[in-house]
Design a protein around this motif. Structure first.
Motif, short mmCIF file in Angstrom:
data_model
loop_
_atom_site.label_atom_id
_atom_site.label_comp_id
_atom_site.label_asym_id
_atom_site.label_seq_id
_atom_site.Cartn_x
_atom_site.Cartn_y
_atom_site.Cartn_z
N LYS A 10 0.94 -1.20 0.27
CA LYS A 10 -0.04 0.01 0.32
C LYS A 10 0.72 1.21 -0.05
CE LYS A 10 -4.14 -2.06 1.89
NZ LYS A 10 -4.93 -1.96 3.18
N MET A 11 1.94 1.43 0.59
CA MET A 11 2.95 2.10 0.73
C MET A 11 3.39 2.60 -0.76
SD MET A 11 4.87 2.49 4.57
CE MET A 11 6.54 1.88 3.61
N CYS A 12 3.65 1.52 -1.42
CA CYS A 12 4.59 1.57 -2.74
C CYS A 12 3.50 2.17 -3.56
CB CYS A 12 5.04 0.33 -3.04
SG CYS A 12 6.57 -0.06 -2.12
N LEU A 13 2.21 1.65 -3.67
CA LEU A 13 1.01 1.94 -4.55
C LEU A 13 0.76 3.34 -4.19
CD1 LEU A 13 -1.40 -1.15 -4.40
CD2 LEU A 13 -0.04 -0.14 -6.39
N THR A 14 0.57 3.82 -2.95
CA THR A 14 0.45 5.18 -2.47
C THR A 14 1.50 6.23 -3.33
OG1 THR A 14 -0.65 4.76 -0.53
CG2 THR A 14 0.22 7.09 -0.70
N ALA A 15 2.80 5.88 -3.15
CA ALA A 15 3.98 6.77 -3.53
C ALA A 15 3.79 6.64 -5.10
CB ALA A 15 5.26 6.00 -3.14
N MET A 16 3.42 5.66 -5.78
CA MET A 16 3.46 5.56 -7.30
C MET A 16 2.22 6.42 -7.77
SD MET A 16 4.41 1.77 -8.49
CE MET A 16 3.09 1.07 -8.09
N LEU A 17 0.97 6.34 -6.97
CA LEU A 17 -0.06 7.04 -7.61
C LEU A 17 -0.03 8.66 -7.15
CD1 LEU A 17 -3.00 4.35 -6.53
CD2 LEU A 17 -2.03 5.19 -8.66
N THR A 165 -6.83 -8.97 -3.99
CA THR A 165 -7.34 -9.14 -2.80
C THR A 165 -7.65 -10.66 -2.58
OG1 THR A 165 -9.59 -8.56 -3.61
CG2 THR A 165 -8.34 -6.95 -2.61
N SER A 166 -7.88 -11.28 -3.56
CA SER A 166 -8.61 -12.79 -3.39
C SER A 166 -7.26 -13.66 -3.21
CB SER A 166 -9.21 -13.29 -4.67
OG SER A 166 -8.16 -13.27 -5.72
N ASN A 167 -6.11 -13.31 -3.34
CA ASN A 167 -5.16 -14.11 -3.02
C ASN A 167 -4.60 -13.99 -1.65
OD1 ASN A 167 -4.63 -14.97 -5.69
ND2 ASN A 167 -3.09 -13.24 -6.28
N ARG A 168 -4.67 -12.58 -1.16
CA ARG A 168 -4.34 -12.79 0.44
C ARG A 168 -4.36 -11.39 0.96
NH1 ARG A 168 0.57 -14.36 -1.48
NH2 ARG A 168 1.99 -12.78 -1.32
N ASP A 169 -3.72 -10.40 0.44
CA ASP A 169 -3.52 -9.26 1.64
C ASP A 169 -4.10 -7.92 1.18
OD1 ASP A 169 0.09 -9.59 1.10
OD2 ASP A 169 -1.42 -9.16 -0.29
N ILE A 170 -4.13 -7.36 0.00
CA ILE A 170 -4.36 -5.86 0.01
C ILE A 170 -5.87 -5.80 -0.19
CG2 ILE A 170 -4.61 -4.02 -1.80
CD1 ILE A 170 -1.92 -4.52 -2.81
N LYS A 171 -6.42 -5.12 0.84
CA LYS A 171 -7.99 -4.85 0.73
C LYS A 171 -8.06 -3.31 1.24
CE LYS A 171 -12.19 -6.56 1.35
NZ LYS A 171 -13.37 -6.37 0.60
#
Length: 171
Positions: A10-17, A165-171
């Motif tokens: 989530k931190m990486c996605l936040t930084a990229m976005l 999200t279905s795999n396991r962890d980002i939600k």
């Protein structure tokens, strides 16, 4: 194999976005005849990120994009308003996106954009007086474009988000 936990992702996605949104806000702009105002595409990234990563992270993306763009474009006096407008836009749309039924999730984007428009309406009145309120018309155009683009991005990325999200962890 290197495995990242949910917080790191989530931190990486936040930084990229935030970086993408900053570039779209600062350099992909349509100037308006008023001189101080412009239409940009960064709000679409804020709305999209609030749905894709979550409300807190979308608020953080907004709170990064707006002030950095203000600082870069010589409008540092708008930074406090941008933190409230853009951060609130991400937070509101992200929270509502989580709880609205599937058929009206797009309404979360509308209400987030309305927050941004209303916040800037107040800022224009405080900074410029009654005459500055005309800039809110351009925020309305920008908000409409952002809603349409964020809806399109959400549609395109829904399979990616669903699989992660279905795999396991980002939600």
């Amino acid at each position: 194999m290197f495995v990242m936990n949910s917080f790191t992702k989530k931190m990486c996605l936040t930084a990229m976005l935030a970086a993408i949104g900053y570039l779209l806000t600062t350099f992909a702009v349509i100037p308006i005849f008023t001189g101080q105002a412009y239409i940009n595409f960064g709000d679409a990234i804020i709305l999209f990120s609030s749905a894709f990563i979550g409300p807190f992270w979308g608020a953080l993306v907004g709170a990064i994009i707006g002030p950095l763009a203000d600082l870069t474009l010589g409008a540092a006096y708008f930074i406090p308003f941008s933190i409230i407008a853009k951060g609130g836009e991400g937070l509101i749309s992200g929270l509502l996106y989580r709880y609205f039924p599937k058929k009206i999730k797009w309404l979360a984007y509308v209400l987030g954009a309305i927050w941004m428009i209303a916040t800037y309406l107040v800022s224009y009145y405080i900074i410029y007086g009654f005459g500055g309120l005309i800039n809110s018309l351009f925020d309305l155009i920008q908000g409409t474009i952002a809603i349409l683009l964020a809806t399109a991005l959400s549609f395109l990325f829904k399979n990616i988000h669903h699989n992660s999200t279905s795999n396991r962890d980002i939600k």
